[in-house]
Design an enzyme around this catalytic site. Structure first.
Site, mmCIF file in Angstrom:
data_model
loop_
_atom_site.group_PDB
_atom_site.id
_atom_site.type_symbol
_atom_site.label_atom_id
_atom_site.label_comp_id
_atom_site.label_asym_id
_atom_site.label_seq_id
_atom_site.Cartn_x
_atom_site.Cartn_y
_atom_site.Cartn_z
ATOM 1 C CG ASN A 110 -0.367 0.461 2.487
ATOM 2 O OD1 ASN A 110 -0.425 1.806 2.524
ATOM 3 N ND2 ASN A 110 0.089 -0.111 3.450
ATOM 4 C CG PHE A 114 -0.553 9.198 7.552
ATOM 5 C CD1 PHE A 114 -0.694 7.841 7.571
ATOM 6 C CD2 PHE A 114 0.434 10.054 7.971
ATOM 7 C CE1 PHE A 114 0.327 7.422 8.697
ATOM 8 C CE2 PHE A 114 1.338 9.541 8.771
ATOM 9 C CZ PHE A 114 1.416 7.934 9.187
ATOM 10 C CB SER A 170 3.749 5.540 7.179
ATOM 11 O OG SER A 170 3.306 5.432 6.069
ATOM 12 C CG ASN A 172 3.090 4.324 1.921
ATOM 13 O OD1 ASN A 172 3.939 3.747 1.161
ATOM 14 N ND2 ASN A 172 2.315 3.494 2.765
ATOM 15 C CB THR A 173 4.152 10.351 5.116
ATOM 16 O OG1 THR A 173 2.579 10.040 5.102
ATOM 17 C CG2 THR A 173 4.092 12.093 5.218
ATOM 18 C CE LYS A 208 2.784 -0.330 12.874
ATOM 19 N NZ LYS A 208 1.326 -0.398 12.504
ATOM 20 C CG ASN A 237 4.155 1.039 9.465
ATOM 21 O OD1 ASN A 237 3.645 0.457 8.729
ATOM 22 N ND2 ASN A 237 4.110 2.200 10.190
#
Length: 348
Positions: A110, A114, A170, A172-173, A208, A237
């Site tokens: 993915n 967010f 994460s 993805n940011t 995390k 993660n």
């Protein structure tokens, strides 16, 4: 797997993964999910950072990003739930497509970024929840002060949750993982702890971390964790690694979750457990009771899962809880807490 899941899962998996995700949430909200409630025995009941759990199996953040299915999820076998990530302002996330099903690898990739309804809307859905529910804290992509975003979300939502997770892992940011550096992390956690202490009832704070860390980076994070006032860690993660994948979507950008992450995340968990006495939630590739038990024996006080439900349905959670209890009986453990970390030396 229930009969309904045997019929419904192939149909859901025949459509776009993100739409399938939405359909799964809608099915739960419509009452089509299991109603087993948290399976428990004296062996499975445990205390995590002061929170009493019926069993140590939790829902990982990302499945119910906007806390829209909490009443239905409470009726499943999970011992605790984590929703989010929530950011101060609503944001759409990254362009679609951004979720990819890797069936041959029992995995998913993915790059949501967010996407969520924002802290105000999510907080309204957290009120009067049942069971133990935590919120994954995030930062807006366009924020001028991402560290402050985490504290802001906690200040707004903290009175309606049982724990919060600082999510700096994460992939993805852009540049979010930079906050895992020692100085940045110390400052960020201090702000979040201050926000928690300002609540009428302070709550446990978890950190995390990513699986893609060197031993030196893990040691730095452990040092920060040990000298801060956080209550625990979550390892791990999603990963940026693509080693050994077979699926056609293996080259997609984003975070990889599911079976390929199991060994990597468990090694990070075990290494981290040798450097801190804080409780650790193990997440990454859990799809059966043996894997949940392996993470516990490697150092996890509790585990979380999400991607495995894509392939096996929500009823998987009840199956894992029942079988985990049998594994504890077979090894003579009166309670799951006695099994935590007994094998960590095998992973480090």
């Amino acid at each position: 797997m229930s009969l309904l899941e045997k019929i419904g899962l192939p149909l859901i998996r025949s459509v776009d993964p993100e739409r399938a995700h939405g359909l799964a949430l809608s099915a739960l909200r419509a009452g089509l999910g299991p109603r087993t409630y948290a399976f428990t025995t004296p062996r499975l009941r445990t205390v995590l950072a002061g929170m009493s759990l019926e069993n140590p199996i939790g829902l990982a953040a990302g499945f119910d990003k906007n806390a829209v299915a909490l009443p239905a999820l409470h009726k499943t076998a999970f011992g605790f739930l984590e929703v989010g990530a929530a950011t101060p302002k609503p944001q759409p996330g990254n362009p679609k497509p951004r979720l990819f099903r890797l069936t041959e690898d029992a995995a998913a990739i993915n790059r949501f970024g967010f996407n969520n309804d924002g802290m105000v809307a999510i907080n309204g859905r957290l009120k009067d929840h049942k069971g133990v529910v935590g919120l994954n804290l995030g930062a807006n992509k366009d924020s001028a002060d991402r560290a402050q975003d985490f504290a802001q979300v906690l200040s707004h939502c903290g009175s309606n949750i049982d724990f919060a997770t600082v999510n700096v892992s994460s992939p993805n940011t852009e540049k979010l993982r930079d906050l895992q550096g020692k100085a940045a992390l110390q400052s960020l956690l201090a702000g979040v702890i201050d926000a928690s202490n300002a609540l009428d009832v302070p709550i446990p704070i978890f950190l995390k971390i990513a699986p893609d860390l060197t031993s030196e980076e893990i040691a730095e994070i452990a040092d920060v964790a040990n000298t801060s006032s956080i209550s625990g860690l979550i390892a791990t993660n999603t990963t940026l690694s693509r080693e050994g994948l077979k699926s056609a979507h293996a080259g997609e950008k984003g975070g990889l979750s599911g079976q390929p992450l199991f060994e990597k995340s468990t090694r990070v968990l075990a290494e981290l457990s040798t450097q801190t006495h804080l409780p650790i939630i193990g997440v990454g590739g859990v799809s059966n009771a043996q894997q949940a038990y392996t993470k516990i024996r490697a150092g996890a006080s509790a585990v979380q899962l999400y991607t495995a439900m894509v392939f096996s349905g929500v009823s998987l959670v009840h199956e894992i809880a029942v079988e985990l209890d049998k594994l504890l009986i077979a090894d003579g453990f009166k309670n799951v807490s006695y099994a935590v970390g007994v094998d960590k030396g095998l992973w480090t």
